[in-house]
Enzyme design. Structure first.
Site, PDB file in Angstrom:
ATOM      1  N   GLU A   1       0.827  -1.205   0.000  1.00 13.03           N
ATOM      2  CA  GLU A   1       0.000   0.000   0.000  1.00 13.03           C
ATOM      3  C   GLU A   1       0.866   1.263   0.000  1.00 13.03           C
ATOM      4  O   GLU A   1       0.639   2.207   0.756  1.00 13.03           O
ATOM      5  CB  GLU A   1      -0.970  -0.003   1.189  1.00 13.03           C
ATOM      6  CG  GLU A   1      -2.034  -1.083   1.078  1.00 13.03           C
ATOM      7  CD  GLU A   1      -3.147  -0.947   2.097  1.00 13.03           C
ATOM      8  OE1 GLU A   1      -4.293  -1.255   1.762  1.00 13.03           O
ATOM      9  OE2 GLU A   1      -2.867  -0.541   3.242  1.00 13.03           O
TER      10      GLU A   1
ATOM     11  N   GLU B   1      -6.426  -7.820  -0.787  1.00  9.53           N
ATOM     12  CA  GLU B   1      -6.797  -7.696   0.629  1.00  9.53           C
ATOM     13  C   GLU B   1      -8.297  -7.458   0.677  1.00  9.53           C
ATOM     14  O   GLU B   1      -8.758  -6.328   0.642  1.00  9.53           O
ATOM     15  CB  GLU B   1      -6.060  -6.550   1.328  1.00  9.53           C
ATOM     16  CG  GLU B   1      -4.694  -6.906   1.834  1.00  9.53           C
ATOM     17  CD  GLU B   1      -4.154  -5.884   2.840  1.00  9.53           C
ATOM     18  OE1 GLU B   1      -4.971  -5.258   3.557  1.00  9.53           O
ATOM     19  OE2 GLU B   1      -2.929  -5.719   2.894  1.00  9.53           O
TER      20      GLU B   1
END
Length: 590
Positions: free
Chosen positions: A158, A234
């Site tokens: 991320e 995710e």
């Protein structure tokens, strides 16, 4: 040997379209003797892949070390994935977040001269390169085309939510390739245009992280990844908990519905988490967006497999959805779990923490105010600061900043507590305060996300009384990794039940367990502290909740003479070790 590639529209396994159905399972949060059980239950739910982060700081808590034993034996974990006939996705970071201490970055990394982290800084990148060289013998030979399970490796984590240094990402790719990784590389970001753009590179396959509005977010992802397979790497099906807040859960029906939508759109998925596990020891991270929020010991995450590895209603709902996309045998399902054994044993004897302080370690002196604990190479747990004061009349102690909880003692009598989450910085001392001032400081977990990564711990800045700085301080790190000396002290005396436990003190209990099984330790009658069972640190407990039980994996136990050691920092009005039949992770609302 099978080879996974990225095609125009799909993942291709040996040239044929392949959908990745993955579940997150962090080896470092699960007892190694239970890895095979958790992996098998993933396959039984309909998954074909296991995903794991790699926690750099767990493997290398001290610079120059790299531990791969016990629950850090990543090679063994990946071999068990392969033995179950499953693939693996590995996310080595170097930054992982994961609600893990410091986001997986070793605390020592911030004291070796790097100007910035997660950037193309030469000192930082040299440490990262060494880390990947240490991983190479584990990862490289376990790639799928070489007979292992690894089909994908993620670059960073991320990153678009943190930075936009393309040179950094390019060098990470180069490091991964140079150690011998040849499988496809991916990145993951939340499906926002700036994050997806900043967090990846041309040639890296973009994936998304989200837990709701799947169709909309897959459409956003497609705009930024116009070719190749869509993947939510995710898929958040639960959430984590903070001390003092409520227990988070996510609707079974909503999560199953989002999974169904995602798969109907042709996407691949990694369920985060399939099985969360436990932040054993001092592994938990923390958030700080204006208020410091340490994460609890349980990482149950309201996942399909609960903290003890038992299927939840979410497991069966997901299995029903996955049955449309996987070849599932109706009879091949996990066996029902029996209630955990219930028993009570008294805590016996007490050992004041001060006795351990006086007998341990080497003090470091400073003549220029209190040192952060990082300055003496102490990166987790507890430490003690000491100085002398002499004040006529009223007295107020002031500290620059507490990271994260400070219990203050004058001549070893408790005066009060200063907490970071309350922004406490001052404390009234007794009139005419004179003698030895000692401050027991607990590092409650390093921030794992955002700009506060890597901040030092302990007492930060100036400290003084009535506005006058105190320059002379001693600092002692408390090494609580080896509880042998504490256990040995208890073994010298005959066990005698205690009626109360006033902290900071250790207490002890011993119990037999004719049939070894998982246990749940009820901490609801205790204040705040840490528990060890047979020398293994289960983690922290706190009356603030929401968590009221600690999970004890069965492989830690034996049939006779199991030893419990409790460090109670406040007070326990119920000095009994009570094992209950089921976990209590707290209320889902107030």
């Amino acid at each position: 040997m099978p080879t996974l590639t990225i095609g125009e529209h799909d993942f291709l396994l040996d040239g044929r379209p392949h959908r990745i159905l993955s579940g997150a399972l962090h080896y470092f949060r699960v007892h190694p003797d239970l890895w095979a059980d958790r992996i098998r239950k993933a396959r039984q739910m309909g998954l074909n892949t296991i995903e794991t982060y790699v926690a750099w700081n767990a493997h290398a808590p001290v610079q120059g070390t790299f531990n791969t034993e016990g629950n850090l034996d990543l090679g063994r974990f990946l071999d068990l994935v392969a033995a179950e006939g499953m693939h693996a996705i590995v996310r080595p970071g170097p930054y992982i977040c994961a609600e893990w201490d410091n986001g997986g970055l070793p605390a020592w990394l911030f004291g070796i001269g790097a100007d910035t982290i997660r950037s193309d800084d030469p000192v930082y990148m040299a440490a990262v390169a060494e880390y990947f060289e240490q991983l190479a013998p584990i990862l490289v030979p376990r790639q799928a085309h070489l007979g292992g399970p690894i089909v994908l490796v993620q670059i960073e984590n991320e990153y678009g939510a943190y930075g936009a240094d393309a040179s950094y990402l390019e060098k990470l790719v180069k490091i991964n390739r140079e150690i011998g990784l040849t499988v496809p590389f991916t990145t993951v970001d939340q499906p926002q245009g700036d994050m997806l753009a900043n967090g990846s590179l041309p040639g890296l396959h973009k994936t998304g992280s989200f837990g709701s509005r799947s169709a909309e977010r897959l459409d956003t992802l497609r705009l930024h990844q116009p070719t190749g397979p869509l993947m939510c790497s995710e898929f958040w099906v639960g959430w984590f908990d903070h001390w003092g807040a409520h227990h988070h859960t996510a609707s079974v029906e909503q999560s199953a519905g989002e999974l169904e939508t995602m798969l109907a759109h042709g996407a691949s998925v990694n369920i985060y988490m399939f099985h969360g596990g436990t932040n054993f020891g001092f592994g938990n991270g923390a958030n700080d967006k204006g208020v410091y929020q340490p994460i609890v010991t349980s990482y149950d995450y309201d996942a399909p497999l609960d903290e003890a590895g038992n299927p939840t209603p979410k497991y069966w709902a997901f299995r029903e959805v996955l049955a449309w996309y996987a070849d599932l045998a109706g009879h091949d399902v996990p066996a029902p779990a029996a209630p955990a054994p219930e028993l009570k044993v008294p805590l016996t004897g007490t050992l004041p923490l001060w006795d351990v302080v006086d007998a341990s370690g080497r003090w470091t002196s400073s003549g220029n105010g209190p040192l952060p604990t990082d300055d003496i190479g102490h990166y987790s747990g507890f430490s003690v600061y000491r100085t002398r004061i002499e004040v006529a009349g009223p007295a107020v102690l002031s500290l620059g900043e507490v990271r994260d909880r400070a219990q203050v003692f004058l001549n070893r009598r408790g005066i009060g507590t200063l907490s970071r989450d309350n922004h406490d910085r001052t404390l009234v001392l007794p009139d005419g305060a004179s003698g030895t001032l000692e401050i027991l400081v607990e590092d409650q977990g390093r921030v794992d996300y955002g700009p506060r990564l890597g901040e030092p711990k302990g007492l930060i800045g100036e400290a003084g009384v009535n506005g006058e700085p105190i320059r002379d301080w001693d600092l002692l790190p408390l090494d609580l990794k080896d509880m042998g000396p504490v256990a040995e002290r208890f073994s010298r005396s005959a066990p005698s039940p205690i009626t109360l436990l006033a902290g900071p003190s250790f207490a002890h209990a011993n119990f037999d367990l004719p049939e070894v099984a998982d246990l749940f330790l009820d901490t609801s009658g205790w204040g705040k502290g840490v528990v060890w069972v047979n020398g293994f640190c289960l983690g922290r407990y706190w009356s603030r909740g929401p968590q009221r039980t600690l999970y004890i994996p069965g492989p830690l136990l034996r049939s006779r003479s199991n030893e419990v050691i409790v460090l109670e920092l406040q007070a326990a009005a119920t000095p009994v070790v009570s094992f209950v039949s089921a976990p209590d992770l707290g209320h889902t609302d107030f």
